[in-house]
Design a protein around this motif. Sequence first.
Motif, PDB file in Angstrom:
ATOM      1  N   SER A 120       1.037  -1.162  -0.132  1.00  0.00           N
ATOM      2  CA  SER A 120       0.042   0.133   0.126  1.00  0.00           C
ATOM      3  C   SER A 120       0.816   1.471  -0.022  1.00  0.00           C
ATOM      4  O   SER A 120       0.330   2.248   0.474  1.00  0.00           O
ATOM      5  CB  SER A 120      -0.601  -0.038   1.190  1.00  0.00           C
ATOM      6  OG  SER A 120      -0.214   0.097   2.373  1.00  0.00           O
ATOM      7  N   SER A 121       2.147   1.336  -0.598  1.00  0.00           N
ATOM      8  CA  SER A 121       2.898   2.377  -0.237  1.00  0.00           C
ATOM      9  C   SER A 121       2.359   3.454  -1.361  1.00  0.00           C
ATOM     10  O   SER A 121       2.474   4.714  -0.891  1.00  0.00           O
ATOM     11  CB  SER A 121       4.278   2.161  -0.815  1.00  0.00           C
ATOM     12  OG  SER A 121       4.336   1.423  -1.846  1.00  0.00           O
ATOM     13  N   GLN A 128      -1.021   3.865  -2.201  1.00  0.00           N
ATOM     14  CA  GLN A 128      -2.008   4.408  -1.584  1.00  0.00           C
ATOM     15  C   GLN A 128      -1.758   5.324  -0.641  1.00  0.00           C
ATOM     16  O   GLN A 128      -2.378   6.322  -0.149  1.00  0.00           O
ATOM     17  CB  GLN A 128      -3.063   3.409  -1.234  1.00  0.00           C
ATOM     18  CG  GLN A 128      -3.600   2.589  -2.270  1.00  0.00           C
ATOM     19  CD  GLN A 128      -2.652   1.575  -3.029  1.00  0.00           C
ATOM     20  OE1 GLN A 128      -1.382   1.449  -2.727  1.00  0.00           O
ATOM     21  NE2 GLN A 128      -3.115   0.710  -4.307  1.00  0.00           N
ATOM     22  N   GLU A 129      -0.683   4.946   0.326  1.00  0.00           N
ATOM     23  CA  GLU A 129      -0.430   5.678   1.468  1.00  0.00           C
ATOM     24  C   GLU A 129       0.388   7.027   1.067  1.00  0.00           C
ATOM     25  O   GLU A 129      -0.050   8.119   1.620  1.00  0.00           O
ATOM     26  CB  GLU A 129       0.692   5.052   2.461  1.00  0.00           C
ATOM     27  CG  GLU A 129       0.036   3.729   3.197  1.00  0.00           C
ATOM     28  CD  GLU A 129       1.086   2.832   3.810  1.00  0.00           C
ATOM     29  OE1 GLU A 129       2.184   3.266   3.624  1.00  0.00           O
ATOM     30  OE2 GLU A 129       0.860   2.032   4.723  1.00  0.00           O
ATOM     31  N   LEU A 148      -2.682   9.190   0.042  1.00  0.00           N
ATOM     32  CA  LEU A 148      -3.335   9.642   1.214  1.00  0.00           C
ATOM     33  C   LEU A 148      -2.691  10.808   1.955  1.00  0.00           C
ATOM     34  O   LEU A 148      -3.258  11.852   2.631  1.00  0.00           O
ATOM     35  CB  LEU A 148      -3.556   8.677   2.167  1.00  0.00           C
ATOM     36  CG  LEU A 148      -4.582   8.841   3.382  1.00  0.00           C
ATOM     37  CD1 LEU A 148      -5.693   9.401   3.171  1.00  0.00           C
ATOM     38  CD2 LEU A 148      -4.661   7.705   4.338  1.00  0.00           C
ATOM     39  N   LEU A 149      -1.364  10.696   2.086  1.00  0.00           N
ATOM     40  CA  LEU A 149      -0.676  11.796   2.799  1.00  0.00           C
ATOM     41  C   LEU A 149      -0.696  13.025   1.861  1.00  0.00           C
ATOM     42  O   LEU A 149      -0.577  14.114   2.519  1.00  0.00           O
ATOM     43  CB  LEU A 149       0.940  11.203   2.940  1.00  0.00           C
ATOM     44  CG  LEU A 149       1.658  12.138   3.622  1.00  0.00           C
ATOM     45  CD1 LEU A 149       1.473  12.597   5.116  1.00  0.00           C
ATOM     46  CD2 LEU A 149       3.168  11.583   3.813  1.00  0.00           C
ATOM     47  N   GLN A 187      -8.400   7.177   0.859  1.00  0.00           N
ATOM     48  CA  GLN A 187      -8.604   6.366   2.219  1.00  0.00           C
ATOM     49  C   GLN A 187      -9.216   5.018   1.682  1.00  0.00           C
ATOM     50  O   GLN A 187      -8.910   3.920   2.096  1.00  0.00           O
ATOM     51  CB  GLN A 187      -9.286   6.995   2.953  1.00  0.00           C
ATOM     52  CG  GLN A 187      -9.667   6.208   4.135  1.00  0.00           C
ATOM     53  CD  GLN A 187      -8.432   5.963   5.359  1.00  0.00           C
ATOM     54  OE1 GLN A 187      -7.770   6.782   5.462  1.00  0.00           O
ATOM     55  NE2 GLN A 187      -8.341   4.542   5.658  1.00  0.00           N
ATOM     56  N   LEU A 204      -6.578   3.039   0.180  1.00  0.00           N
ATOM     57  CA  LEU A 204      -5.945   2.257   0.982  1.00  0.00           C
ATOM     58  C   LEU A 204      -6.555   1.077   1.667  1.00  0.00           C
ATOM     59  O   LEU A 204      -6.008   0.015   1.911  1.00  0.00           O
ATOM     60  CB  LEU A 204      -5.612   3.417   1.997  1.00  0.00           C
ATOM     61  CG  LEU A 204      -4.505   2.827   3.102  1.00  0.00           C
ATOM     62  CD1 LEU A 204      -3.309   2.246   2.379  1.00  0.00           C
ATOM     63  CD2 LEU A 204      -4.230   3.955   4.237  1.00  0.00           C
ATOM     64  N   THR A 206      -6.579  -2.239  -0.165  1.00  0.00           N
ATOM     65  CA  THR A 206      -5.583  -3.230   0.054  1.00  0.00           C
ATOM     66  C   THR A 206      -5.778  -4.199   1.104  1.00  0.00           C
ATOM     67  O   THR A 206      -4.804  -4.844   1.079  1.00  0.00           O
ATOM     68  CB  THR A 206      -4.088  -2.366   0.103  1.00  0.00           C
ATOM     69  OG1 THR A 206      -4.225  -1.553   1.449  1.00  0.00           O
ATOM     70  CG2 THR A 206      -4.025  -1.301  -0.873  1.00  0.00           C
TER      71      THR A 206
END
Length: 410
Positions: free
Chosen positions: A107-108, A110-111, A114-115, A222, A225, A228
């Motif tokens: 999930s790198s 997607q993270e 999100l960040l 989100q 994420l 995943t």
Amino acid sequence: MLELLLCSMLTIFPDYLYRRYRQGKRLGREITLYSVWFELRFGIIACLMLTVALITMIFYYHPSTSSATLYYRTIPIVPETSGRVAEVHLDFTAPVKKGDVIFRLDSSKQEASLLTAKRKIAEIDAAMLSAQADILKAEGQLQEAKGALQQATDELDVKRELQKRNSGIVPQRDIEKLQVAVDGRQGSLDAATAAKQSATTRLSALLPAEKASAEAAMAEAQVDLDKTYIRAGVDGRVEQFLLRPGDIVNPVMRSAGILIPEGAGRRALAAGFGQIEAQVLKVGMVAEATCISKPWTIIPMVITSVQDYIAAGQFRGGEQLLEAQNTVRPGTVLVFMEPIYEGGLEGVTPGSSCIANAYTSNHERIASGKVGAFKSFALHVVDATGVVHAMLLRIQALVLPIQTLVLGGH
């Protein structure tokens, strides 16, 4: 064999008694192995005809099938997106509850999305604070422009009043300069008003819209994420789950495993009967079954549903015409049966092969009194012959383990 023995008691045996005691013929003398056909030909012919009729009646009104199975639905474990497996939370076989995480994809990306969305919202919050300061600044400039305009206007009015009283005191050039100054101060006031309005609009409309878009982007990130994390949709059990970290799964080409819902294959038995018995099979008929996974056991059942369509006749529209000769197997009438008593299928493994009988019952028709005496007797005979099929089912249940383990070479 049972039908033949029963029919022989009504045909061959009376024929023999007639030959023995009426005509005086004896076994070994007039009735020998070579003269049996000639001496007992009427009984033998009647026995064969009655046997065929009895077997036909039994198999038609009390249908039987060995194509009965406890079918169960399986759910493929498929992620909504492609990715590489990062974590696996279950073993080869394990029970799961609804909502439990089965495995997680990398999930790198997607993270990071999100960040980025969170940073965008923080940036917009800071811009809103800056916009509030801009409004205060615009208000100050507006007040300053109003004061400067008021001062220039007052000075112009004084000069004009003096000129009216005495035209030579104030030169015309000074009045023109003051008029130009008033116009300039009015322009500054208009610019300050526009600046305040722009800052107010930005704070009240533009920045909230940008923040809403950023929050929607964060919600989308989100959701991506959360995708995943592959979770169980129902209570059940995961079987033959060989997925390991590093594997790549694809929702189109490759599933991750199989989830069997809780209670699957433990409610109803699906049986396929011959098409000729379609008019006999009705909802509510009493039935019996014996399964390989639970030998020497007869399970009382009842028919709860009869499928109106035969699967062998289905086709999909395409670019080729239907050819009837391609349907080699005639297909069966699919019937669903449930146990009469609660827990009747306990101990029967889902997917097990079974043998099932269904029994026609005319008790209500006979009890209604709407049928004649001869027809009532015939219906009694039809119902009574169901005992033969019930005996055959119990014999099959008795010899099934022997046939499978000994004669089958297992």
